[in-house]
Design a protein around this motif. Structure first.
Motif, PDB file in Angstrom:
ATOM      1  N   ARG A 109     -14.626  -1.003 -71.631  1.00 13.17           N
ATOM      2  CA  ARG A 109     -14.456  -0.492 -70.133  1.00 13.17           C
ATOM      3  C   ARG A 109     -15.781  -0.288 -69.915  1.00 13.17           C
ATOM      4  O   ARG A 109     -16.688   0.665 -70.488  1.00 13.17           O
ATOM      5  CB  ARG A 109     -13.641   0.825 -70.120  1.00 13.17           C
ATOM      6  CG  ARG A 109     -12.981   1.220 -68.712  1.00 13.17           C
ATOM      7  CD  ARG A 109     -11.965   2.331 -68.827  1.00 13.17           C
ATOM      8  NE  ARG A 109     -11.301   2.339 -67.786  1.00 13.17           N
ATOM      9  CZ  ARG A 109      -9.876   2.820 -67.683  1.00 13.17           C
ATOM     10  NH1 ARG A 109      -9.216   2.798 -68.765  1.00 13.17           N
ATOM     11  NH2 ARG A 109      -9.473   2.922 -66.277  1.00 13.17           N
ATOM     12  N   MET A 110     -16.123  -0.534 -68.519  1.00 12.77           N
ATOM     13  CA  MET A 110     -17.545  -0.369 -67.886  1.00 12.77           C
ATOM     14  C   MET A 110     -17.447   0.153 -66.513  1.00 12.77           C
ATOM     15  O   MET A 110     -16.324  -0.011 -65.762  1.00 12.77           O
ATOM     16  CB  MET A 110     -18.249  -1.633 -68.096  1.00 12.77           C
ATOM     17  CG  MET A 110     -18.346  -2.210 -69.326  1.00 12.77           C
ATOM     18  SD  MET A 110     -19.543  -3.616 -69.231  1.00 12.77           S
ATOM     19  CE  MET A 110     -19.865  -3.925 -71.150  1.00 12.77           C
ATOM     20  N   ASN A 111     -18.579   0.598 -66.156  1.00 14.93           N
ATOM     21  CA  ASN A 111     -18.747   0.923 -64.749  1.00 14.93           C
ATOM     22  C   ASN A 111     -20.124   0.212 -64.397  1.00 14.93           C
ATOM     23  O   ASN A 111     -21.213   0.252 -64.836  1.00 14.93           O
ATOM     24  CB  ASN A 111     -19.047   2.744 -64.562  1.00 14.93           C
ATOM     25  CG  ASN A 111     -17.627   3.074 -64.638  1.00 14.93           C
ATOM     26  OD1 ASN A 111     -16.702   3.039 -63.842  1.00 14.93           O
ATOM     27  ND2 ASN A 111     -17.682   4.125 -65.592  1.00 14.93           N
ATOM     28  N   ALA A 112     -20.082  -0.332 -63.149  1.00 18.86           N
ATOM     29  CA  ALA A 112     -21.134  -0.917 -62.320  1.00 18.86           C
ATOM     30  C   ALA A 112     -21.477  -0.314 -61.166  1.00 18.86           C
ATOM     31  O   ALA A 112     -20.429  -0.343 -60.361  1.00 18.86           O
ATOM     32  CB  ALA A 112     -21.082  -2.525 -62.506  1.00 18.86           C
ATOM     33  N   PHE A 113     -22.706   0.192 -60.701  1.00 12.61           N
ATOM     34  CA  PHE A 113     -22.934   0.686 -59.527  1.00 12.61           C
ATOM     35  C   PHE A 113     -23.820  -0.268 -58.981  1.00 12.61           C
ATOM     36  O   PHE A 113     -24.743  -0.651 -59.546  1.00 12.61           O
ATOM     37  CB  PHE A 113     -23.786   1.934 -59.700  1.00 12.61           C
ATOM     38  CG  PHE A 113     -23.114   3.305 -59.940  1.00 12.61           C
ATOM     39  CD1 PHE A 113     -22.892   4.394 -59.300  1.00 12.61           C
ATOM     40  CD2 PHE A 113     -22.469   3.380 -61.423  1.00 12.61           C
ATOM     41  CE1 PHE A 113     -22.146   5.493 -59.616  1.00 12.61           C
ATOM     42  CE2 PHE A 113     -21.813   4.241 -61.851  1.00 12.61           C
ATOM     43  CZ  PHE A 113     -21.680   5.507 -60.952  1.00 12.61           C
ATOM     44  N   PHE A 114     -23.279  -0.953 -57.910  1.00 15.83           N
ATOM     45  CA  PHE A 114     -24.059  -1.817 -57.011  1.00 15.83           C
ATOM     46  C   PHE A 114     -24.534  -1.046 -55.986  1.00 15.83           C
ATOM     47  O   PHE A 114     -24.038  -0.644 -54.880  1.00 15.83           O
ATOM     48  CB  PHE A 114     -23.068  -2.958 -56.468  1.00 15.83           C
ATOM     49  CG  PHE A 114     -22.557  -4.000 -57.613  1.00 15.83           C
ATOM     50  CD1 PHE A 114     -22.997  -5.289 -57.843  1.00 15.83           C
ATOM     51  CD2 PHE A 114     -21.255  -3.311 -58.296  1.00 15.83           C
ATOM     52  CE1 PHE A 114     -22.712  -5.838 -58.760  1.00 15.83           C
ATOM     53  CE2 PHE A 114     -20.900  -4.194 -59.130  1.00 15.83           C
ATOM     54  CZ  PHE A 114     -21.658  -5.498 -59.474  1.00 15.83           C
ATOM     55  N   ILE A 115     -25.916  -0.995 -56.088  1.00 18.58           N
ATOM     56  CA  ILE A 115     -26.649  -0.086 -55.109  1.00 18.58           C
ATOM     57  C   ILE A 115     -27.445  -1.045 -54.087  1.00 18.58           C
ATOM     58  O   ILE A 115     -27.936  -2.127 -54.068  1.00 18.58           O
ATOM     59  CB  ILE A 115     -27.972   0.242 -55.992  1.00 18.58           C
ATOM     60  CG1 ILE A 115     -27.473   1.232 -57.300  1.00 18.58           C
ATOM     61  CG2 ILE A 115     -28.554   1.546 -54.947  1.00 18.58           C
ATOM     62  CD1 ILE A 115     -26.710   2.172 -57.198  1.00 18.58           C
ATOM     63  N   PHE A 116     -27.015  -0.571 -52.997  1.00 18.45           N
ATOM     64  CA  PHE A 116     -27.335  -1.265 -51.430  1.00 18.45           C
ATOM     65  C   PHE A 116     -28.270  -0.360 -50.690  1.00 18.45           C
ATOM     66  O   PHE A 116     -28.466   0.812 -50.660  1.00 18.45           O
ATOM     67  CB  PHE A 116     -26.138  -1.458 -50.621  1.00 18.45           C
ATOM     68  CG  PHE A 116     -25.061  -2.534 -51.030  1.00 18.45           C
ATOM     69  CD1 PHE A 116     -25.181  -3.800 -50.561  1.00 18.45           C
ATOM     70  CD2 PHE A 116     -24.499  -2.110 -52.182  1.00 18.45           C
ATOM     71  CE1 PHE A 116     -24.312  -4.596 -51.146  1.00 18.45           C
ATOM     72  CE2 PHE A 116     -23.412  -3.101 -52.567  1.00 18.45           C
ATOM     73  CZ  PHE A 116     -23.412  -4.636 -52.181  1.00 18.45           C
ATOM     74  N   GLU A 117     -29.191  -1.145 -49.858  1.00 19.78           N
ATOM     75  CA  GLU A 117     -30.113  -0.863 -49.043  1.00 19.78           C
ATOM     76  C   GLU A 117     -29.439  -1.275 -47.732  1.00 19.78           C
ATOM     77  O   GLU A 117     -29.750  -2.673 -47.278  1.00 19.78           O
ATOM     78  CB  GLU A 117     -31.460  -0.820 -49.152  1.00 19.78           C
ATOM     79  CG  GLU A 117     -32.193  -0.336 -50.047  1.00 19.78           C
ATOM     80  CD  GLU A 117     -33.557  -0.422 -50.450  1.00 19.78           C
ATOM     81  OE1 GLU A 117     -34.375  -1.342 -49.685  1.00 19.78           O
ATOM     82  OE2 GLU A 117     -34.288  -0.025 -51.324  1.00 19.78           O
ATOM     83  N   GLY A 118     -28.822  -0.749 -46.923  1.00 17.84           N
ATOM     84  CA  GLY A 118     -27.952  -1.301 -45.809  1.00 17.84           C
ATOM     85  C   GLY A 118     -26.854  -2.185 -46.384  1.00 17.84           C
ATOM     86  O   GLY A 118     -26.032  -1.943 -47.188  1.00 17.84           O
ATOM     87  N   ASP A 119     -26.909  -3.293 -45.994  1.00 18.71           N
ATOM     88  CA  ASP A 119     -26.053  -4.704 -46.538  1.00 18.71           C
ATOM     89  C   ASP A 119     -26.699  -5.430 -47.675  1.00 18.71           C
ATOM     90  O   ASP A 119     -26.157  -6.416 -47.899  1.00 18.71           O
ATOM     91  CB  ASP A 119     -25.418  -5.374 -45.443  1.00 18.71           C
ATOM     92  CG  ASP A 119     -26.328  -6.010 -44.687  1.00 18.71           C
ATOM     93  OD1 ASP A 119     -27.549  -6.123 -44.926  1.00 18.71           O
ATOM     94  OD2 ASP A 119     -25.855  -6.810 -43.760  1.00 18.71           O
ATOM     95  N   ARG A 120     -28.029  -5.004 -48.220  1.00 22.91           N
ATOM     96  CA  ARG A 120     -28.686  -5.743 -49.066  1.00 22.91           C
ATOM     97  C   ARG A 120     -28.534  -5.028 -50.375  1.00 22.91           C
ATOM     98  O   ARG A 120     -28.909  -3.970 -50.732  1.00 22.91           O
ATOM     99  CB  ARG A 120     -30.177  -5.620 -48.695  1.00 22.91           C
ATOM    100  CG  ARG A 120     -30.446  -6.439 -47.528  1.00 22.91           C
ATOM    101  CD  ARG A 120     -31.885  -6.392 -47.033  1.00 22.91           C
ATOM    102  NE  ARG A 120     -32.945  -6.663 -48.268  1.00 22.91           N
ATOM    103  CZ  ARG A 120     -33.657  -5.706 -48.624  1.00 22.91           C
ATOM    104  NH1 ARG A 120     -34.032  -4.726 -47.879  1.00 22.91           N
ATOM    105  NH2 ARG A 120     -34.697  -5.867 -49.533  1.00 22.91           N
ATOM    106  N   LEU A 121     -28.043  -6.043 -51.359  1.00 22.93           N
ATOM    107  CA  LEU A 121     -27.584  -5.608 -52.908  1.00 22.93           C
ATOM    108  C   LEU A 121     -29.246  -5.370 -53.493  1.00 22.93           C
ATOM    109  O   LEU A 121     -29.845  -6.280 -53.444  1.00 22.93           O
ATOM    110  CB  LEU A 121     -26.869  -6.461 -53.627  1.00 22.93           C
ATOM    111  CG  LEU A 121     -26.980  -6.214 -55.022  1.00 22.93           C
ATOM    112  CD1 LEU A 121     -26.159  -4.784 -55.066  1.00 22.93           C
ATOM    113  CD2 LEU A 121     -26.004  -7.233 -55.683  1.00 22.93           C
ATOM    114  N   VAL A 122     -29.621  -4.296 -54.094  1.00 19.73           N
ATOM    115  CA  VAL A 122     -31.000  -4.081 -54.583  1.00 19.73           C
ATOM    116  C   VAL A 122     -30.894  -3.849 -55.993  1.00 19.73           C
ATOM    117  O   VAL A 122     -31.944  -4.021 -56.826  1.00 19.73           O
ATOM    118  CB  VAL A 122     -31.739  -3.210 -53.738  1.00 19.73           C
ATOM    119  CG1 VAL A 122     -31.994  -3.308 -52.264  1.00 19.73           C
ATOM    120  CG2 VAL A 122     -30.912  -1.668 -53.990  1.00 19.73           C
ATOM    121  N   CYS A 123     -29.855  -3.441 -56.704  1.00 18.75           N
ATOM    122  CA  CYS A 123     -29.905  -3.308 -57.946  1.00 18.75           C
ATOM    123  C   CYS A 123     -28.257  -3.252 -58.712  1.00 18.75           C
ATOM    124  O   CYS A 123     -27.287  -2.804 -57.800  1.00 18.75           O
ATOM    125  CB  CYS A 123     -30.276  -1.641 -58.255  1.00 18.75           C
ATOM    126  SG  CYS A 123     -30.250  -1.350 -60.119  1.00 18.75           S
TER     127      CYS A 123
END
Length: 168
Positions: A109-123
């Protein structure tokens, strides 16, 4: 239940496409979800930054787990991110950082944080319990072999056995 905003809907679609493309191993498409690919694997402290580095990460992990796939449990929105709780599954068929293939399967079991600047995925920042995965991968490995295998995974040199000395 609160309805998603247009921005949340766009972010969610990108994340779902990202997951689907990873499972299909369409890494050009996955890389295309970022303007600059960047992964952070929190348990190991690994950071993979840029197209070449992330592409190598994909190659290494799919060599170790050619059937790697995801099962999404829950997806949530935060101000600057989409948070995905999921199961990662795979079968250990190739080397993983010095750990020879065991043929064992894992489900972690995992968690992923998809970090955005506006609608751009940055991490993509991934959290998981390494012990949960290792316990499954090392099942059936003789106890005396576990220490050196784990040391290799951690990038630590394995001490040579001390020669026995004759009693005086």
């Amino acid at each position: 239940m609160k309805e998603n905003t247009e921005l949340q809907t766009r972010r969610e679609r990108l994340v779902l496409d990202h997951f689907a493309d990873e499972t299909r191993q369409d890494f050009d498409a996955v890389l295309g979800t970022f303007p600059h690919p960047h992964y952070e694997l929190i348990p190991s402290g690994e950071v993979h930054d840029g197209i070449a580095d992330v592409r190598q990460y994909y190659a290494d992990t799919r060599r170790a787990f050619p059937d790697q796939r995801h099962e999404i449990i829950q997806l949530r929105h935060a101000d600057d991110s989409v948070i995905v709780e999921f199961w990662l599954l795979g079968t250990h068929r190739g080397p993983l950082k010095g750990l020879p293939p065991t043929g064992n399967s894992f489900r972690c079991r995992m968690n992923a944080f998809f970090i955005f600047e506006g609608d751009r995925l940055v991490c993509e920042r991934v959290y998981f319990d390494t012990l949960t995965m290792l316990r499954q991968l090392l099942a059936g490995v003789p106890a005396e072999a576990v220490g050196p295998l784990v040391a290799g995974l951690l990038g630590q040199p394995v001490a040579a056995p001390k020669p026995e000395t004759a009693a005086a």
